[in-house]
Motif scaffolding. Structure first.
Motif, PDB file in Angstrom:
ATOM      1  N   PRO A  72       0.862  -1.107  -0.089  1.00 19.58           N
ATOM      2  CA  PRO A  72       0.075  -0.116  -0.009  1.00 19.58           C
ATOM      3  C   PRO A  72       0.762   1.452   0.003  1.00 19.58           C
ATOM      4  N   GLU A  73       2.170   1.380   0.595  1.00 22.27           N
ATOM      5  CA  GLU A  73       2.719   2.476   0.938  1.00 22.27           C
ATOM      6  C   GLU A  73       4.110   2.684  -0.079  1.00 22.27           C
ATOM      7  N   GLU A  74       4.325   1.363  -0.590  1.00 27.36           N
ATOM      8  CA  GLU A  74       5.812   1.629  -1.484  1.00 27.36           C
ATOM      9  C   GLU A  74       5.616   0.583  -2.379  1.00 27.36           C
ATOM     10  N   VAL A  75       6.553   0.873  -3.635  1.00 28.98           N
ATOM     11  CA  VAL A  75       6.643  -0.027  -4.679  1.00 28.98           C
ATOM     12  C   VAL A  75       8.086  -0.498  -4.783  1.00 28.98           C
ATOM     13  N   VAL A  76       8.195  -1.975  -4.844  1.00 30.85           N
ATOM     14  CA  VAL A  76       9.822  -2.374  -4.753  1.00 30.85           C
ATOM     15  C   VAL A  76      10.094  -2.914  -6.246  1.00 30.85           C
ATOM     16  N   VAL A  77      11.183  -2.362  -6.709  1.00 28.03           N
ATOM     17  CA  VAL A  77      11.659  -2.635  -7.916  1.00 28.03           C
ATOM     18  C   VAL A  77      13.066  -3.420  -7.808  1.00 28.03           C
ATOM     19  N   THR A  78      13.097  -4.682  -8.528  1.00 29.10           N
ATOM     20  CA  THR A  78      14.101  -5.258  -8.457  1.00 29.10           C
ATOM     21  C   THR A  78      14.986  -5.473  -9.889  1.00 29.10           C
ATOM     22  N   GLU A  88      10.556  13.385  -8.599  1.00 33.86           N
ATOM     23  CA  GLU A  88       9.448  13.457  -8.071  1.00 33.86           C
ATOM     24  C   GLU A  88       8.461  12.272  -8.576  1.00 33.86           C
ATOM     25  N   GLN A  89       8.671  11.890  -9.912  1.00 36.35           N
ATOM     26  CA  GLN A  89       8.115  10.840 -10.563  1.00 36.35           C
ATOM     27  C   GLN A  89       8.870  10.180 -11.574  1.00 36.35           C
ATOM     28  N   ILE A  90      10.001  10.112 -10.964  1.00 37.42           N
ATOM     29  CA  ILE A  90      11.290   9.659 -11.931  1.00 37.42           C
ATOM     30  C   ILE A  90      12.090   8.708 -11.112  1.00 37.42           C
ATOM     31  N   LEU A  91      12.554   7.583 -11.817  1.00 36.61           N
ATOM     32  CA  LEU A  91      13.414   6.633 -11.337  1.00 36.61           C
ATOM     33  C   LEU A  91      14.635   6.417 -12.357  1.00 36.61           C
ATOM     34  N   SER A  92      15.994   6.608 -11.832  1.00 36.45           N
ATOM     35  CA  SER A  92      17.028   6.569 -12.633  1.00 36.45           C
ATOM     36  C   SER A  92      17.916   5.459 -11.858  1.00 36.45           C
ATOM     37  N   GLU A 128       0.982   8.740  -2.849  1.00 34.99           N
ATOM     38  CA  GLU A 128      -0.461   8.665  -2.817  1.00 34.99           C
ATOM     39  C   GLU A 128      -0.810   7.095  -2.337  1.00 34.99           C
ATOM     40  N   LEU A 129      -1.803   6.799  -1.499  1.00 36.32           N
ATOM     41  CA  LEU A 129      -2.132   5.527  -1.158  1.00 36.32           C
ATOM     42  C   LEU A 129      -2.825   4.701  -2.313  1.00 36.32           C
ATOM     43  N   ILE A 130      -2.492   4.533  -3.543  1.00 37.69           N
ATOM     44  CA  ILE A 130      -2.986   4.058  -4.500  1.00 37.69           C
ATOM     45  C   ILE A 130      -2.700   2.749  -5.014  1.00 37.69           C
ATOM     46  N   ASN A 131      -3.238   1.934  -5.905  1.00 38.50           N
ATOM     47  CA  ASN A 131      -2.735   0.974  -6.708  1.00 38.50           C
ATOM     48  C   ASN A 131      -2.097   1.396  -7.697  1.00 38.50           C
ATOM     49  N   TRP A 132      -0.805   0.964  -8.045  1.00 41.77           N
ATOM     50  CA  TRP A 132      -0.230   1.132  -9.182  1.00 41.77           C
ATOM     51  C   TRP A 132      -0.563   0.058 -10.306  1.00 41.77           C
ATOM     52  N   THR A 133      -1.166   0.331 -11.521  1.00 40.08           N
ATOM     53  CA  THR A 133      -1.386  -0.890 -12.373  1.00 40.08           C
ATOM     54  C   THR A 133      -0.418  -0.937 -13.230  1.00 40.08           C
ATOM     55  N   SER A 134       0.470  -0.178 -13.284  1.00 35.83           N
ATOM     56  CA  SER A 134       1.770  -0.528 -13.850  1.00 35.83           C
ATOM     57  C   SER A 134       3.079   0.169 -13.353  1.00 35.83           C
ATOM     58  N   LEU A 135       4.327  -0.196 -13.632  1.00 36.23           N
ATOM     59  CA  LEU A 135       5.290   0.571 -13.101  1.00 36.23           C
ATOM     60  C   LEU A 135       5.625   2.033 -13.942  1.00 36.23           C
ATOM     61  N   GLU A 136       5.289   2.116 -15.070  1.00 36.90           N
ATOM     62  CA  GLU A 136       5.580   3.169 -15.849  1.00 36.90           C
ATOM     63  C   GLU A 136       4.490   4.225 -16.018  1.00 36.90           C
ATOM     64  N   TYR A 137       4.604   5.292 -16.351  1.00 31.95           N
ATOM     65  CA  TYR A 137       3.351   5.927 -16.697  1.00 31.95           C
ATOM     66  C   TYR A 137       2.908   5.965 -18.265  1.00 31.95           C
ATOM     67  N   SER A 138       1.693   6.105 -18.293  1.00 34.90           N
ATOM     68  CA  SER A 138       1.073   5.941 -19.701  1.00 34.90           C
ATOM     69  C   SER A 138      -0.146   6.714 -19.722  1.00 34.90           C
ATOM     70  N   LYS A 139      -0.333   7.689 -20.787  1.00 40.95           N
ATOM     71  CA  LYS A 139      -1.522   8.478 -20.966  1.00 40.95           C
ATOM     72  C   LYS A 139      -2.717   7.606 -21.324  1.00 40.95           C
ATOM     73  N   GLU A 140      -2.709   6.383 -21.591  1.00 44.06           N
ATOM     74  CA  GLU A 140      -3.628   5.457 -22.038  1.00 44.06           C
ATOM     75  C   GLU A 140      -4.332   4.818 -20.423  1.00 44.06           C
ATOM     76  N   ILE A 141      -3.462   4.845 -19.473  1.00 43.59           N
ATOM     77  CA  ILE A 141      -3.961   4.271 -18.254  1.00 43.59           C
ATOM     78  C   ILE A 141      -4.758   5.182 -17.625  1.00 43.59           C
ATOM     79  N   ARG A 174       9.624   7.123 -16.390  1.00 45.56           N
ATOM     80  CA  ARG A 174       8.591   8.104 -15.791  1.00 45.56           C
ATOM     81  C   ARG A 174       7.707   6.956 -14.999  1.00 45.56           C
ATOM     82  N   LEU A 175       7.600   7.250 -13.587  1.00 52.93           N
ATOM     83  CA  LEU A 175       6.710   6.351 -13.010  1.00 52.93           C
ATOM     84  C   LEU A 175       5.338   6.411 -12.983  1.00 52.93           C
ATOM     85  N   PHE A 176       4.522   5.432 -12.574  1.00 51.21           N
ATOM     86  CA  PHE A 176       3.024   5.640 -12.792  1.00 51.21           C
ATOM     87  C   PHE A 176       2.440   6.565 -12.048  1.00 51.21           C
ATOM     88  N   GLY A 177       2.997   6.601 -10.825  1.00 49.03           N
ATOM     89  CA  GLY A 177       2.630   7.710  -9.877  1.00 49.03           C
ATOM     90  C   GLY A 177       3.857   8.512  -9.520  1.00 49.03           C
TER      91      GLY A 177
END
Length: 352
Positions: free
Chosen positions: A162-168, A185-189, A232-245, A205-208
């Motif tokens: 709920p509070e974090e996303v873990v990327v491996t 703010e919305q980017i992982l490098s 935000e306490l929301i469910n990410w439906t993907s790792l990366e941002y998309s305008k179609e989501i 560019r991250l989903f949230g």
């Protein structure tokens, strides 16, 4: 004060309130940052929460402060075993066993490490023994892949809480000095630049949005594990941002404020300022209303909340399976928050 928080942490641990125990140990450490026992005990609470990377970090700190503490090596060995870092686990357990004579816990875990190591070696031997002309099912690739001089391709996966996303990022045997991880703010490098190889760059560019100062990463022997703190306490439906989501799933919460607060914004300058500016421009052009406006309200409340309010939000969200979000720690801190499904629906346990 440190001893008082430590006692509260122990009581919470015995009551199986492991998240609360971690919070109390953290407060105790703030007052006594050189107490190795506090780090070792927080590591144990993190293990109970399946926060194995945090447990390894705490155990390493305890070992740094007191290299003779057997239980710190036990915590590290246990957490590394769960992370499938079998060689690292065995090394820590053997050191701990030498400090705690006749402790059967070390013996049992070392035997488990040996079994896993033998299984891994057996699988690798069987794979290497197969001829390169073997027929594999369509769409599959034999492991390990043949040695190639081409640019290395590091596979990445993610899961979320709920509070974090873990990327491996699965990069085996990469020294830490060749790995650079940074957060916007919305980017992982992620950059892996090993001499003699083409650099690897992963910069989505991250989903949230995330909270950069709360994000962290750990470089292990087989992978780089990155923890992104959600804004935000929301469910990410993907790792990366998309305008179609579409708008992400919102949290069903009671009214927590009668007036929408406004807060000053801030931004840490990064090397990718231009990319950040483009993200800001896209967000500015987007019309925010309905669920999106409500989600932004929740995010603003969380970002500006004090520690007790955030703890209340986290505890109520997790214990209610995402159906309740409270900011009143006095109300939810001493009881389990029960969830309630909307009419026509039924409650199910949150799996993550």
């Amino acid at each position: 004060m440190a001893s008082e928080f430590a006692e509260k942490a122990k009581e919470a641990f015995l009551d199986d309130e492991f998240r609360l125990a971690v919070d109390y140990y953290t407060k105790a450490i703030d007052f006594d940052p050189n107490n190795a026992h506090l780090f070792a005990d927080r590591a144990q609470a993190n293990i109970k929460l399946n926060n194995f990377t945090e447990a390894v970090t705490d155990a390493n700190k305890a070992i740094e402060l007191d290299p003779t503490m057997a239980k710190a090596y036990l915590r590290k060995g246990t957490a590394c075993l769960k992370l499938e870092e079998y060689y690292t686990s065995k090394e820590a357990l053997e050191k701990g066993a030498s400090l705690a004579q006749n402790d059967s816990r070390f013996t049992k875990l070392i035997e488990e490490c040996d079994k896993h190591i033998a299984d891994v070696c057996s699988k690798e031997t069987n794979v290497l023994a197969k001829p390169l002309t073997s027929n594999f099912p369509a769409g599959t690739t034999p492991f390990p892949e043949p040695i190639s001089s081409a640019k290395p391709k590091y596979r990445h996966e993610y899961y979320q809480k709920p509070e974090e996303v873990v990327v491996t990022v699965f990069a085996k045997g990469i020294p830490g000095k060749y790995v650079a991880v940074d957060f916007g703010e919305q980017i992982l490098s992620v950059t892996i630049d090993v001499p003699g190889q083409d650099p690897y760059h992963f910069q989505p560019r991250l989903f949230g949005k995330i909270i950069p100062e709360k994000c962290r990463y750990e470089i292990l022997s087989t992978k780089v594990e990155i923890r992104l703190a959600k804004a935000e306490l929301i469910n990410w439906t993907s790792l990366e941002y998309s305008k179609e989501i579409t708008v992400p799933q919102k949290v069903n919460v009671p009214l927590v404020a009668s007036q929408r607060p406004t807060y000053p914004s801030s931004k840490n300058k990064r090397d990718w300022d231009k990319l950040e500016a483009e993200v800001k421009k896209e967000e500015k052009d987007e019309k925010i209303d309905g669920d999106a406006a409500l989600n932004k309200l929740f995010r603003d409340i969380y970002q500006n909340a004090d520690e007790d309010m955030r703890r209340a939000m986290m505890k109520s969200f997790v214990e209610s399976n995402g159906t309740v979000l409270s900011t009143d720690w006095k109300d939810v801190g001493s009881k389990k928050v029960e969830g309630s499904a909307p009419e026509g629906m039924e409650m199910k346990k949150w799996e993550y």
